[in-house]
Design an enzyme around this catalytic site. Structure first.
Site, PDB file in Angstrom:
ATOM      1  N   ALA A  37      40.810  30.048 -14.701  1.00  0.00           N
ATOM      2  CA  ALA A  37      40.454  29.111 -15.776  1.00  0.00           C
ATOM      3  C   ALA A  37      40.105  29.800 -17.092  1.00  0.00           C
ATOM      4  CB  ALA A  37      39.283  28.241 -15.326  1.00  0.00           C
ATOM      5  N   LYS A  38      40.068  31.128 -17.115  1.00  0.00           N
ATOM      6  CA  LYS A  38      39.700  31.848 -18.345  1.00  0.00           C
ATOM      7  C   LYS A  38      40.853  31.809 -19.352  1.00  0.00           C
ATOM      8  CE  LYS A  38      35.846  33.267 -16.374  1.00  0.00           C
ATOM      9  NZ  LYS A  38      34.519  32.841 -16.782  1.00  0.00           N
TER      10      LYS A  38
END
Length: 369
Positions: free
Chosen positions: A186-187
């Protein structure tokens, strides 16, 4: 609607990722091979540091930095309580004590004034300041770096959410004596599993971290340090190298999405949008608003099929695991206020304008606008 829609990025470059994965599988070289070395080199150039060390996660990147410095056991590390638990968890795992400091209410990052006050109060007990660049916005390193030099403590950047961000042209990951980032999917730059990187300016310290990530081994079956199994694997590195080629473009797309949100939300007085101070560039890991009646708004949006998240509902100083540190409700007023008001909206490079309009119209409906 997805909070972070990774499938849209995959639709753009999935075939390249699949080719990279197949290349690694066919090579039968899976651990610390040419893909990791190439990614380390590419990211030293991107961030602007002399050394990068691929590791197993952002958490382990923080842990390995702290292990490498060998701070006195029981000494303090100043850090925010308004962050993911890994920041303080890593401090504890090496026998140090997290000392929580309040945040700037506008940026959600460490308040330099509060850091200076703590350094004065705790003179001689503090070994390091671990500053988190939260939600993609760099901490105030213009003030933190000279402050740490003045008091003789080591500054470490937790850049696990902020790779790609900048402060007056310097990339997040280049601040302090060392920095850690995360490649959690999700980064802003995410892999297909766990991964992380240590960025560092000191070659000797980098070599020590390279040993620490392989159980402290400096020669075959010769262990100079007490290390961990903390290596980045070839598959993740190969995937990240593909995504890195698109990263600058995706950062620009994130900025467009953020600016569209800011404009659309500007007419809602019950909402405070995130700021980017002059000279800063955010990587927009999250688009986090402050909202009146936050929990009720979130329920309303969920009813419309709009996912949201709260980062972070219970600050670290109020978590049971850190109860023994002596903090209590009221200790960090800005942190506690933010925890009751923040709400993160869907955010990724490929969020369409029509989706954002739908989200903001639902917010307006809730407030009767």
């Amino acid at each position: 609607m997805k909070f972070i829609d990774l499938s849209r990025g995959y639709a753009r470059y999935g075939s390249e990722i699949e080719a990279a994965v197949l290349r690694v599988l066919q090579s039968t070289r899976y651990i610390l091979g040419p893909e990791v070395s190439a990614l380390e080199k590419e990211l030293t150039e991107f961030v602007g540091v002399s050394e990068a060390v691929g590791v197993s996660s952002g958490t382990d990147a923080l842990l390995l930095i702290l292990k490498a410095f060998e701070f006195p056991p029981g000494s303090l590390v100043l850090t925010p309580a308004f962050t993911f638990v890994a920041t303080a968890e890593a401090i504890r795992r090496v026998g140090l004590i997290p000392y929580f400091v309040d945040i700037d209410p506008l940026t959600y990052n460490l308040s330099p004034e509060e850091v200076e006050e703590a350094l004065k109060k705790l003179s001689g007990k503090v070994s390091a300041v671990m500053a988190v660049s939260l939600f993609g916005l760099p901490a105030d390193f213009e003030r933190l770096e000279p402050l740490c030099r003045e008091y003789g403590v080591v500054l470490i950047e937790d850049a696990c959410q902020s790779l790609g961000a900048e402060l007056h042209g310097r990339r997040s990951g280049s601040f302090g004596k060392a920095a850690a980032t995360s490649f959690f999917p999700a980064k802003p730059l995410g892999g297909a599993g766990d991964g992380g990187m240590v960025f560092i300016h000191d070659r000797k310290l980098a070599e020590k971290i390279r040993a620490l990530r392989i159980h402290g081994q400096t020669e075959t079956y010769y262990y100079e340090y007490s290390g961990i199994n903390g290596r980045l694997d070839e598959l993740q590195a190969a995937i990240l190298r593909v995504k890195l080629r698109y990263f600058e473009e995706e950062l620009s797309l994130r900025e467009e999405v953020a600016e569209r949100y800011r404009q659309l939300l500007s007419e809602i007085p019950e909402i405070r949008v995130p700021i980017v101070p002059e000279g800063y560039r955010s990587s927009w890991a999250q688009f986090t608003i402050r909202a009146e009646a936050r929990d009720e708004l979130r329920a309303h949006l969920a009813g419309k099929g709009i996912p949201t998240a709260i980062y972070y509902p219970i600050p670290l100083h109020l978590q049971p695991v850190f109860r023994d540190l002596g903090f209590s409700e009221g200790s960090l007023p800005q942190t506690e206020k933010a925890a009751k008001e923040v709400l993160s909206l869907p955010m990724h490079p490929y969020l369409e304008a029509e989706e954002q309009i739908f989200i903001v119209e639902a917010i307006k409906e809730f407030y009767g606008r």
